[in-house]
Design a protein around this motif. Sequence first.
Motif, PDB file in Angstrom:
ATOM      1  N   PRO A 108       0.826  -1.217   0.000  1.00 26.14           N
ATOM      2  CA  PRO A 108       0.000   0.000   0.000  1.00 26.14           C
ATOM      3  C   PRO A 108       0.856   1.261   0.000  1.00 26.14           C
ATOM      4  CG  PRO A 108      -0.097  -1.114   2.132  1.00 26.14           C
ATOM      5  CD  PRO A 108       0.736  -1.979   1.242  1.00 26.14           C
ATOM      6  N   LYS A 109       0.343   2.329  -0.634  1.00 25.25           N
ATOM      7  CA  LYS A 109       1.135   3.556  -0.691  1.00 25.25           C
ATOM      8  C   LYS A 109       1.105   4.294   0.645  1.00 25.25           C
ATOM      9  CE  LYS A 109      -2.676   5.332  -3.453  1.00 25.25           C
ATOM     10  NZ  LYS A 109      -3.080   5.483  -4.841  1.00 25.25           N
ATOM     11  N   ALA A 110       2.165   5.076   0.875  1.00 23.46           N
ATOM     12  CA  ALA A 110       2.329   5.731   2.177  1.00 23.46           C
ATOM     13  C   ALA A 110       1.265   6.803   2.395  1.00 23.46           C
ATOM     14  CB  ALA A 110       3.720   6.344   2.272  1.00 23.46           C
ATOM     15  N   VAL A 111       0.803   7.433   1.320  1.00 27.58           N
ATOM     16  CA  VAL A 111      -0.193   8.498   1.454  1.00 27.58           C
ATOM     17  C   VAL A 111      -1.382   8.154   0.554  1.00 27.58           C
ATOM     18  CG1 VAL A 111      -0.632  10.969   1.201  1.00 27.58           C
ATOM     19  CG2 VAL A 111       1.639  10.172   1.842  1.00 27.58           C
ATOM     20  N   PRO A 112      -2.557   7.878   1.135  1.00 31.79           N
ATOM     21  CA  PRO A 112      -3.718   7.560   0.295  1.00 31.79           C
ATOM     22  C   PRO A 112      -4.063   8.735  -0.605  1.00 31.79           C
ATOM     23  CG  PRO A 112      -4.225   7.271   2.650  1.00 31.79           C
ATOM     24  CD  PRO A 112      -2.879   7.912   2.569  1.00 31.79           C
ATOM     25  N   SER A 113      -4.665   8.451  -1.775  1.00 30.00           N
ATOM     26  CA  SER A 113      -4.914   9.559  -2.697  1.00 30.00           C
ATOM     27  C   SER A 113      -5.886  10.582  -2.118  1.00 30.00           C
ATOM     28  CB  SER A 113      -5.355   9.061  -4.066  1.00 30.00           C
ATOM     29  OG  SER A 113      -6.338   8.093  -3.963  1.00 30.00           O
ATOM     30  N   LEU A 114      -6.752  10.127  -1.195  1.00 29.17           N
ATOM     31  CA  LEU A 114      -7.666  11.082  -0.559  1.00 29.17           C
ATOM     32  C   LEU A 114      -6.885  12.184   0.165  1.00 29.17           C
ATOM     33  CD1 LEU A 114     -10.698  11.020  -0.620  1.00 29.17           C
ATOM     34  CD2 LEU A 114     -10.683   9.999   1.661  1.00 29.17           C
ATOM     35  N   ALA A 115      -5.822  11.794   0.866  1.00 29.38           N
ATOM     36  CA  ALA A 115      -4.990  12.785   1.568  1.00 29.38           C
ATOM     37  C   ALA A 115      -4.291  13.681   0.553  1.00 29.38           C
ATOM     38  CB  ALA A 115      -3.974  12.077   2.456  1.00 29.38           C
ATOM     39  N   GLY A 116      -3.933  13.101  -0.611  1.00 27.64           N
ATOM     40  CA  GLY A 116      -3.313  13.885  -1.688  1.00 27.64           C
ATOM     41  C   GLY A 116      -4.277  14.925  -2.228  1.00 27.64           C
ATOM     42  N   HIS A 117      -5.520  14.505  -2.494  1.00 27.24           N
ATOM     43  CA  HIS A 117      -6.544  15.442  -2.983  1.00 27.24           C
ATOM     44  C   HIS A 117      -6.691  16.620  -2.019  1.00 27.24           C
ATOM     45  CE1 HIS A 117      -8.534  13.365  -6.290  1.00 27.24           C
ATOM     46  NE2 HIS A 117      -8.609  12.266  -5.606  1.00 27.24           N
ATOM     47  N   ASP A 118      -6.725  16.269  -0.725  1.00 28.03           N
ATOM     48  CA  ASP A 118      -7.054  17.292   0.259  1.00 28.03           C
ATOM     49  C   ASP A 118      -5.882  18.211   0.583  1.00 28.03           C
ATOM     50  OD1 ASP A 118      -9.599  16.367   0.149  1.00 28.03           O
ATOM     51  OD2 ASP A 118      -9.495  15.166   1.982  1.00 28.03           O
ATOM     52  N   ALA A 119      -4.694  17.879   0.048  1.00 28.55           N
ATOM     53  CA  ALA A 119      -3.510  18.710   0.339  1.00 28.55           C
ATOM     54  C   ALA A 119      -3.148  19.643  -0.813  1.00 28.55           C
ATOM     55  CB  ALA A 119      -2.325  17.798   0.674  1.00 28.55           C
ATOM     56  N   VAL A 120      -3.873  19.578  -1.919  1.00 29.90           N
ATOM     57  CA  VAL A 120      -3.437  20.309  -3.132  1.00 29.90           C
ATOM     58  C   VAL A 120      -3.222  21.801  -2.902  1.00 29.90           C
ATOM     59  CG1 VAL A 120      -4.323  18.743  -4.909  1.00 29.90           C
ATOM     60  CG2 VAL A 120      -5.847  20.474  -3.934  1.00 29.90           C
ATOM     61  N   SER A 121      -4.075  22.401  -2.063  1.00 26.52           N
ATOM     62  CA  SER A 121      -3.993  23.859  -1.942  1.00 26.52           C
ATOM     63  C   SER A 121      -2.717  24.301  -1.241  1.00 26.52           C
ATOM     64  CB  SER A 121      -5.221  24.408  -1.214  1.00 26.52           C
ATOM     65  OG  SER A 121      -5.273  23.799   0.049  1.00 26.52           O
ATOM     66  N   THR A 122      -1.972  23.349  -0.630  1.00 25.15           N
ATOM     67  CA  THR A 122      -0.703  23.720   0.003  1.00 25.15           C
ATOM     68  C   THR A 122       0.435  23.783  -1.016  1.00 25.15           C
ATOM     69  OG1 THR A 122      -0.142  21.411   0.504  1.00 25.15           O
ATOM     70  CG2 THR A 122      -1.388  22.611   2.194  1.00 25.15           C
ATOM     71  N   SER A 123       0.189  23.336  -2.245  1.00 25.08           N
ATOM     72  CA  SER A 123       1.252  23.380  -3.257  1.00 25.08           C
ATOM     73  C   SER A 123       1.254  24.726  -3.968  1.00 25.08           C
ATOM     74  CB  SER A 123       1.050  22.276  -4.296  1.00 25.08           C
ATOM     75  OG  SER A 123       1.872  22.545  -5.428  1.00 25.08           O
ATOM     76  N   PRO A 124       2.431  25.368  -4.059  1.00 24.56           N
ATOM     77  CA  PRO A 124       2.483  26.658  -4.777  1.00 24.56           C
ATOM     78  C   PRO A 124       2.221  26.489  -6.274  1.00 24.56           C
ATOM     79  CG  PRO A 124       4.684  25.918  -4.161  1.00 24.56           C
ATOM     80  CD  PRO A 124       3.721  24.982  -3.498  1.00 24.56           C
ATOM     81  N   PHE A 125       2.260  25.251  -6.759  1.00 26.40           N
ATOM     82  CA  PHE A 125       2.084  25.021  -8.205  1.00 26.40           C
ATOM     83  C   PHE A 125       0.658  24.631  -8.581  1.00 26.40           C
ATOM     84  CE2 PHE A 125       6.547  23.865  -7.163  1.00 26.40           C
ATOM     85  CZ  PHE A 125       7.102  25.043  -7.657  1.00 26.40           C
ATOM     86  N   TYR A 126      -0.213  24.511  -7.585  1.00 27.07           N
ATOM     87  CA  TYR A 126      -1.561  24.037  -7.880  1.00 27.07           C
ATOM     88  C   TYR A 126      -2.333  25.023  -8.758  1.00 27.07           C
ATOM     89  CZ  TYR A 126      -6.153  21.949  -7.271  1.00 27.07           C
ATOM     90  OH  TYR A 126      -7.377  21.383  -7.509  1.00 27.07           O
ATOM     91  N   GLU A 127      -2.190  26.315  -8.456  1.00 25.89           N
ATOM     92  CA  GLU A 127      -2.908  27.323  -9.265  1.00 25.89           C
ATOM     93  C   GLU A 127      -2.434  27.267 -10.720  1.00 25.89           C
ATOM     94  OE1 GLU A 127      -5.541  29.091  -8.456  1.00 25.89           O
ATOM     95  OE2 GLU A 127      -5.467  28.164  -6.468  1.00 25.89           O
TER      96      GLU A 127
END
Length: 362
Positions: free
Chosen positions: A196-215
């Motif tokens: 299993p992956k270390a970070v489920p994709s749900l946690a990935g979805h919910d973290a997008v706004s912390t990335s400076p590249f998301y916009e």
Amino acid sequence: MGMVAEPKVGPPATATARAHPNLALVKYWGRRDPALNLPANGSISLNLSGAVTTTMVVFDRALVADIVVINGEPADDVAQQRVTAHLDRVRTLANLTERATVVSDNTFPTSAGVASSSSAFAALTRAAVAAAGLELSLRELSILARKGSGSAARSIPDGFVEWLPGHDDESSYAFSLAPCDYWDVHVITVAWPLGPKAVPSLAGHDAVSTSPFYEARLALLPRTLDRVREAIAQRDLGALGMVVEREAMSLHAVAMTSQPAARPWMSGVTYFAPETIRMIQAIQEWRERGLEVYFTLDAGPSVHLLCAACDVAQVVQAVRNSVDSESASILVSRAGRGAWLVNQTGGAAGPAGDQPPDATVN
Ligand code: DP6
């Protein structure tokens, strides 16, 4: 007074449905509304004919709780709750109180590298709706499936599919851009049994706004969607391939620069394994040597290769030569149909012409 049989009224209580998982060419990454699974952006996918989930639903007034069996095993608590929440949506729509038995089986192992939540919730939606005696349009089925698993919205329609982000519950649904036999582009999924992956994709979805590249990713997406729609319309693999590769890398650029909540020790999320990078580099070398093959990646280490039907054998051979074929699995697909009913005892008929799965797993 003799026994009076209970009147057998109402809808048939059982139905079985099948669905393919889908592979996104333009990715869903980030949610605008987590409760309704409204995505931040539109996405485009194709159903993977090489993998199938079959799900039977039986509503039964003798049951006191839903029973959920997945691949022959009782579901764990998380899966059980997710299925019950989805059945509750169907029960509310149909005004039913009966609990259900749900038996779901995948033709592909969990380690095959395809996300089973899309086919699982598409098949569950199709079967539960039919068993409950509801007649919903494809659009309504897609909306309902979306609430179980966002990407499941895209396994309802046939072939090449676009999911509209919409602005509310009713406007976020998927529809077919082109039927399965429209274009014989193939997908070769290469996966490794890495656990299993270390970070489920749900946690990935919910973290997008912390990335400076998301916009920046969101700003590019309308153009990406246009180019992918156009490449499908033209059946132009060359035009599709590079856009799809850069699109997948854009998701990973965001993931690698996102800080998932509750994981303060992580500076970003890396879904790649060393095998992933080696496969990406091999694909670029094969292309330089004239083999037309492209890749896309989801939130995990598996690599999905895209190529023309006439190059499948050559690409599979190239993959076998470059990976440790003892452990890697290879699944071959083309565009598959949307979720359909089998052994139906009620509800609306599914699309005609059952297509046999075009699968190879090793
Ligand atoms: C990277 O599988 O996390 O595969 O679909 O709601 O179950 P649900 O969520 P999840 O999202 C899929 C993310 C992705 C890209 C895509 O399929 O579009």
